[in-house]
Design an enzyme around this catalytic site. Sequence first.
Site, PDB file in Angstrom:
ATOM      1  N   LYS A 145     -10.611   7.464  31.672  1.00  0.00           N
ATOM      2  CA  LYS A 145     -10.761   6.805  30.602  1.00  0.00           C
ATOM      3  C   LYS A 145     -11.955   6.982  29.896  1.00  0.00           C
ATOM      4  O   LYS A 145     -12.299   6.907  28.693  1.00  0.00           O
ATOM      5  CB  LYS A 145     -10.026   5.560  30.434  1.00  0.00           C
ATOM      6  CG  LYS A 145     -11.067   4.592  31.325  1.00  0.00           C
ATOM      7  CD  LYS A 145     -10.424   3.158  31.351  1.00  0.00           C
ATOM      8  CE  LYS A 145     -11.129   2.129  32.307  1.00  0.00           C
ATOM      9  NZ  LYS A 145     -10.493   0.836  32.003  1.00  0.00           N
ATOM     10  N   ARG A 168      -7.018 -10.948  33.343  1.00  0.00           N
ATOM     11  CA  ARG A 168      -6.729  -9.985  32.416  1.00  0.00           C
ATOM     12  C   ARG A 168      -5.219  -9.713  32.518  1.00  0.00           C
ATOM     13  O   ARG A 168      -4.349 -10.669  32.327  1.00  0.00           O
ATOM     14  CB  ARG A 168      -7.514  -8.548  32.702  1.00  0.00           C
ATOM     15  CG  ARG A 168      -7.671  -7.651  31.810  1.00  0.00           C
ATOM     16  CD  ARG A 168      -8.438  -6.617  31.731  1.00  0.00           C
ATOM     17  NE  ARG A 168      -7.710  -5.520  32.713  1.00  0.00           N
ATOM     18  CZ  ARG A 168      -8.334  -4.236  32.881  1.00  0.00           C
ATOM     19  NH1 ARG A 168      -9.453  -3.858  32.295  1.00  0.00           N
ATOM     20  NH2 ARG A 168      -7.664  -3.339  33.408  1.00  0.00           N
TER      21      ARG A 168
END
Length: 355
Positions: free
Chosen positions: A36, A129
Amino acid sequence: MPYPKLKIDIKKIKYNSSRLVKESARKGIKIAGVTKVVCGNPYIAQSLVDSGIEIIADSRVENLEKLKEIKCKKMLLRIPMPSQADDVVRYSDIVLVSEIFTIKKLSEQASNQNKIIDLILMIDLGDLREGLFYEKEILETVAEIAQLKNVKLLGLGTNLSCYGAVIPSKEILEKLVLIKNKISNLFNIDTEILSGGNSGSIRLFEDNQIPDGINQLRLGASIILGIGIDHLPINGLSEDTFILEAEIIELRKKPSKPIGKQGLDAFGNKPSFIDMGIRSKAICAIGRQDVNPEDVSPLDDKINILGGSSDHLILDVTDSEKSLSVGDTIKFRVNYGGCLSLMTSPYVYKDFSDS
């Protein structure tokens, strides 16, 4: 050669990857190589596979689509959007999940595409998260997954040292092992993978602090940039894998403090300035549309970054011992955030070197 240019040393990335693959294997751990930070670049992804990585992971299904010709398993890192379930199934083999609504969508699409999708159920161990936090909801979700077609609970995973900046520890990761054991006892499901976090977990290699049972890490920053927890260098890995070069488009002596009443800058901030008299200032043709000035640093430590606008990076070059001219280039180190932005920007030329 077009500028701005990001020089990418594939040989050093391969070295980092190969070293981490070997070190992890000695501890019974396999690596999912995360792309990513390089915007799913196929050339870099292929270099990871060539170094022994069997799973390429990315947060964007669009990046996995770019990597569809690379011969390896593909993992979607970010829990998927229900609206993308069709493409998620088409371009992914393994998906990190937490919401049963989305898991059911994946099951439907996998049935339509005559495909089995492997799931890694994310468990929130305190970083706050993504992931299921309470044991009751974990067990309820596993029970529902067991009733669905064309999806398989391949494993459990967790994420640390990101949103909440929680430092990975043996005690925290042992909780993931306990949850796996409970699922095995209650549902007779053997979760093959326990995915114990990202590059921050490499710190646990020292003194054998990785708990037995953790058999996967999702590594991006350590492979690509040679860094781990708190963005600190990892011993033995190459850090200078990316160098930014930007061209000087103006070079003039100017006051160091703006003249006139100040308001907000183009980004809604009110900057402050120290009056240091007349200074030599260079403007490079790269701006915040490409990278935040805070995410790059000149190789010449006598050059200071003063700030930037959308399209300009403004430097104080007064103390540099180099004789600079318009048309010359200045080189910069790049941190994680800088790499992410620069690789995403279509205005930055990518120059790959494998020598």
